[in-house]
Design an enzyme around this catalytic site. Sequence first.
Site, PDB file in Angstrom:
ATOM      1  N   SER A 261       0.840  -1.198   0.000  1.00  0.00           N
ATOM      2  CA  SER A 261       0.000   0.000   0.000  1.00  0.00           C
ATOM      3  C   SER A 261       0.872   1.244   0.000  1.00  0.00           C
ATOM      4  CB  SER A 261      -0.892   0.003   1.248  1.00  0.00           C
ATOM      5  OG  SER A 261      -0.089   0.302   2.370  1.00  0.00           O
ATOM      6  N   LYS A 262       0.211   2.375  -0.202  1.00  0.00           N
ATOM      7  CA  LYS A 262       0.900   3.653  -0.186  1.00  0.00           C
ATOM      8  C   LYS A 262       1.617   3.855   1.164  1.00  0.00           C
ATOM      9  CE  LYS A 262      -1.086   7.773   0.435  1.00  0.00           C
ATOM     10  NZ  LYS A 262      -0.008   8.415   1.192  1.00  0.00           N
ATOM     11  N   ARG A 263       0.946   3.409   2.201  1.00  0.00           N
ATOM     12  CA  ARG A 263       1.534   3.564   3.547  1.00  0.00           C
ATOM     13  C   ARG A 263       2.858   2.813   3.700  1.00  0.00           C
ATOM     14  NH1 ARG A 263      -3.654   3.655   4.724  1.00  0.00           N
ATOM     15  NH2 ARG A 263      -3.742   1.396   4.847  1.00  0.00           N
ATOM     16  N   GLY A 265       5.025   2.388   1.377  1.00  0.00           N
ATOM     17  CA  GLY A 265       6.019   3.231   0.723  1.00  0.00           C
ATOM     18  C   GLY A 265       6.473   4.335   1.667  1.00  0.00           C
TER      19      GLY A 265
END
Length: 504
Positions: A261-263, A265
């Site tokens: 997920s973006k998190r 990253g």
Amino acid sequence: MNSKKVRVRFAPSPTGGLHLGGVRTVLFNYLFAKHNGGDFIVRIEDTDQTRFVEGAEEYIFKCLEWCGLQPDESPLHGGPFAPYRQSERKAIYRQYADQLISAGQAYYAFDTAEELDEKRKAINNFQYSQHTRNEMKNSLVLDEAATQQLLNEGAAYVIRIKMPQETEVHLNDMIRGDVSFNTSLVDDKVLLKADGMPTYHLAVVVDDFLMQITHAFRGEEWLPSAPVHVLLWQYLFGIENMPKWAHLPLILKPDGNGKLSKRDGDRLGFPVFAMDWKDPKNEEVNTGFKEKGFLSEAFVNMLAMLGWNSGTEQEIFSLNELIQQFSIERVHKGGAKFDYEKAKWYNGEWIKKLDADSLRMHIKNIFGTDLGKFDDAYIDHIIALVKERCILLSDFKEQAGFFFQSPETIDTASLQSKWDEKKKIFFTELIAQFNAQENWNTADLEQTFKALAAIHELKQGELMLPFRIMLVGGKFGPTVFEIAALIGKSETANRIKHVLNLLS
Ligand code: GLU
């Protein structure tokens, strides 16, 4: 393969930045289409206006352009099946919902938002389905006259699919083989909303039919919706016309525990979006692979290998090679772990492999107008000298910047620790010697330097680090004499003088 021309589509909803999983979906669609001489279509699925995000559509097309995955048909590129934006196709879908109602395969549901809320409060994980629909306000419960009256009065309603009872729905997935679903476990999805807009489920099936899509690759997260789509195909257009589906495995977190997920990253310090994405809701900027310093060739190569392999040892593929070699049989079923170090390795390899013209263009972009005064031959020479040390394009800033401009910062701390009067005198004299130097080349400069060190009874080793720091600002870069030879006489002298001034 049937004889119809292959037509695939990427069907994003414009709800935000393009995650690397999204680009991989594009890539597999694209590779499959191009391998088979087919068309790649981009359709914008924007029927859910509550999730619409300003700028997301333009951003998606920019990312595709950067990756070199250009659509044959899209809202931007036009095409014979326009419009390619579902919000502009609103009038098309209604007749299909009506057809399903007439056939008893869908029904009107008049429940208000409050009534639905009450149910949700009363029943844990409430789903509008064959197990609950009889307690609700819909045309399956109301008699025909009551339904008609509500419709005449203009009562708000949605149209829902009537999932059949205890039926096995089969899907022959190109990656997973036969997948079956029991219809009693699937809820009665809304097909047409109160505002007359179709939901994704109706629109995707209608448009895949009207746009003559033959194959579709999409993320595994859509698998649970597949039975609804299969039934709609059966009801409306005939199962034999349904595209062949391929549900792609997830891209997993580096440790393999769940979807990337973006998190992840943010937490682990790597990009997950193709290009910088500025969220208009909170102005937050998410760094993209492009801006981080990735070449699109490397990004695409790396994504292809997340879920596919050629069956050989080869790891570096150009887009054309991928098109030639892509085969659906070699796409894995299991999730693919994202490995940022490996992603960077691909980039380093691509920096080494890229032709001089392309690399020079990238380097000129990085340095902007600063490079105006240097000719291409000089720039190419510098690139060849440092590219082995560059993993990301942004590394050229540090590795090559000092060839184009004096260092902005000087590591004076490292200099000062072993600095003394003798060294100061040496470097002052070195400037004079260099000024008198006739042959300005690596070997002659080294000789002058050595000879002067001997006169001053200084070890060459002790002088190399200060000289390097004077020329490049820190403890990095190729051989110092090579640097001096390249930057030229007056620039070398200026840099030494500048640091002598700083230290005095
Ligand atoms: N609109 C869906 C999405 O946003 C597309 C799913 C599909 O390809 O069917 O991902």
